[in-house]
Write an enzyme that holds these catalytic residues in place. Structure first.
Site, mmCIF file in Angstrom:
data_model
loop_
_atom_site.group_PDB
_atom_site.id
_atom_site.type_symbol
_atom_site.label_atom_id
_atom_site.label_comp_id
_atom_site.label_asym_id
_atom_site.label_seq_id
_atom_site.Cartn_x
_atom_site.Cartn_y
_atom_site.Cartn_z
ATOM 1 N N THR A 188 4.686 -50.280 -28.256
ATOM 2 C CA THR A 188 4.410 -49.407 -29.153
ATOM 3 C C THR A 188 5.805 -48.401 -29.578
ATOM 4 O O THR A 188 6.777 -48.328 -28.597
ATOM 5 C CB THR A 188 3.423 -48.508 -28.821
ATOM 6 O OG1 THR A 188 3.218 -47.324 -29.536
ATOM 7 C CG2 THR A 188 3.570 -48.031 -27.524
ATOM 8 N N ASP A 189 5.971 -47.819 -30.648
ATOM 9 C CA ASP A 189 6.870 -46.996 -30.895
ATOM 10 C C ASP A 189 6.729 -45.749 -30.088
ATOM 11 O O ASP A 189 7.799 -44.836 -30.009
ATOM 12 C CB ASP A 189 6.991 -46.568 -32.260
ATOM 13 C CG ASP A 189 5.948 -46.073 -32.879
ATOM 14 O OD1 ASP A 189 4.858 -45.928 -32.415
ATOM 15 O OD2 ASP A 189 5.824 -45.670 -34.100
ATOM 16 N N GLU A 190 5.604 -45.365 -29.613
ATOM 17 C CA GLU A 190 5.476 -44.189 -28.983
ATOM 18 C C GLU A 190 6.149 -43.964 -27.385
ATOM 19 O O GLU A 190 6.467 -42.977 -26.954
ATOM 20 C CB GLU A 190 3.921 -44.066 -28.445
ATOM 21 C CG GLU A 190 3.122 -43.749 -29.567
ATOM 22 C CD GLU A 190 1.471 -43.668 -29.607
ATOM 23 O OE1 GLU A 190 1.233 -42.658 -28.658
ATOM 24 O OE2 GLU A 190 0.882 -44.101 -30.098
ATOM 25 N N TYR A 222 -0.248 -42.370 -22.141
ATOM 26 C CA TYR A 222 -0.482 -43.903 -22.797
ATOM 27 C C TYR A 222 0.842 -44.342 -22.866
ATOM 28 O O TYR A 222 1.253 -45.514 -22.364
ATOM 29 C CB TYR A 222 -1.182 -43.778 -23.776
ATOM 30 C CG TYR A 222 -1.112 -44.932 -24.915
ATOM 31 C CD1 TYR A 222 -1.253 -45.967 -24.368
ATOM 32 C CD2 TYR A 222 -0.224 -44.532 -26.075
ATOM 33 C CE1 TYR A 222 -0.886 -47.249 -25.515
ATOM 34 C CE2 TYR A 222 -0.037 -45.674 -26.882
ATOM 35 C CZ TYR A 222 -0.523 -47.071 -26.608
ATOM 36 O OH TYR A 222 -0.105 -47.923 -27.329
ATOM 37 N N LYS A 267 2.955 -47.883 -21.315
ATOM 38 C CA LYS A 267 3.606 -48.823 -22.043
ATOM 39 C C LYS A 267 4.781 -48.881 -21.825
ATOM 40 O O LYS A 267 5.591 -50.026 -21.789
ATOM 41 C CB LYS A 267 3.261 -48.493 -23.568
ATOM 42 C CG LYS A 267 1.767 -48.672 -24.003
ATOM 43 C CD LYS A 267 1.123 -50.219 -23.936
ATOM 44 C CE LYS A 267 1.904 -50.983 -24.638
ATOM 45 N NZ LYS A 267 1.200 -52.226 -24.812
#
Length: 340
Positions: free
Chosen positions: A125-127, A153, A157
């Site tokens: 994810t870009d997060e 979260y 990741k």
């Protein structure tokens, strides 16, 4: 090829299974999912009778189970979608995110190494990059942007990504990673922004918007994401990260207002609520590497994708109403109970 898709009963994984089963009838697609709260086998109804598709219920963090499965099946490719993914849930219960997203990924990596899988692909994810300031629209996430997480979260990741790259460098495992922006489209669990707003607007219920609604997200249609992952797995360079984004930035408030307008509902339904702790301000991906190396271009803009998505939810009310009522959880027993 025999391809294992983990988390294939979730939103993005489920769409990916649809895409692969239909595009590659000569390949065998095995869907492994634990069917936790967001896993929904009703999503797979259109492909469940296809000859090149199978479903297996199981936990990627169960080492004995995974090793036995890999020994039996001899997978060529593993694509890992399996993850706890809702930021709010990670804030209230970080432990399960470590269990699934980190330990589960490591178990899969060990199995891939032990049984010589030809490619392991991690869906990230870009997060993991943190966020960008609202007043710098010229800034974008690239594959070289340092990891700078904000939530349990995104931290889980990022940890998984680091293990993936470590297994490539240390053991020579053939891996790739993709990091995508916010996805939308069919079969998205109704706790996420777009389906949540659609379902609540149709029921004339208040639409909760964090803070002032000025957080910016880059929206990517799930089909464009699926096409990109397929390209990376087949043509991407081992040991590389690929960012997948659509240059479709919108504030959360803009998204909500777009949905209300399409449904003919009043903006009076918008209800501003206390902002999420550590809420990232802006996500924006530079997909140049995908475009130049693999020739990928998104099919959808947000303006073309969102009306189609809204229509899908209007035409598939039973699917998301079953989720809201909890009925979807019984589908596994209906479909597989007598076969166990």
């Amino acid at each position: 090829m025999k391809i294992l898709v983990t988390g294939g009963a979730g939103f993005i994984g489920g769409n990916f299974v649809h895409y692969m089963v239909n595009k590659y009838p000569e390949d065998e697609i095995v869907n492994l999912d634990l069917l936790t709260y967001a896993g929904n086998l009703e999503t797979l109804k259109p492909v469940e009778d296809k000859k090149n598709y199978r479903f297996i219920k199981g936990d990627i963090a169960d080492r004995d189970f995974i090793m036995e499965l890999f020994q039996k099946e001899k997978f060529d490719v593993v694509i890992n979608f399996a993850a706890e993914s809702h930021v709010d849930r990670s804030i209230s219960d970080p432990g399960i995110f470590v269990q699934t997203n980190v330990l589960g990924t490591v178990v899969l990596l060990d199995a891939c190494r032990a049984f010589q899988v030809k490619r392991f692909h991690q869906v990230s994810t870009d997060e993991v990059y943190g966020d960008l300031p609202l007043d710098r629209p010229d800034l974008f996430f690239t594959e070289e942007t340092p990891l700078h997480t904000s939530s349990p979260y995104s931290s889980s990741k990022a940890s998984a990504d680091l293990f993936v790259m470590a297994y490539h460098r240390t053991y020579g495992l053939p891996v790739t990673i993709s990091r995508c922006s916010n996805n939308y489209g069919p079969y998205q669990f109704p706790e996420k922004l777009i389906p949540l707003m659609i379902s609540r607007a149709l029921a004339e219920e208040q639409l909760p918007v964090y803070g002032k609604g000025d957080n910016v997200r880059d929206w990517l249609h799930v089909l464009d994401h699926c096409i990109a992952i397929d390209l990376i797995v087949r043509k991407g360079r081992e040991g590389e990260v690929y960012n997948i984004g659509g240059h479709n930035e919108r504030t959360n408030l803009e998204v909500v207002k777009t949905i209300l307008k399409a449904l003919g509902k009043s903006e009076d339904l918008i209800h501003y609520v206390t902002d999420r702790p550590g809420h990232d301000r802006r996500y924006a991906i530079d997909p140049t590497k995908m475009e130049q190396e693999l020739g990928w271009k998104p099919i959808y803009t947000f303006d073309t994708g969102i009306p189609e998505t809204i229509d899908w939810y209007l035409n598939h009310k039973e699917w998301w109403q079953n989720i809201l009522s909890g009925e979807y959880k019984n589908y596994f027993e209906k479909m597989y109970g007598e076969r166990l």
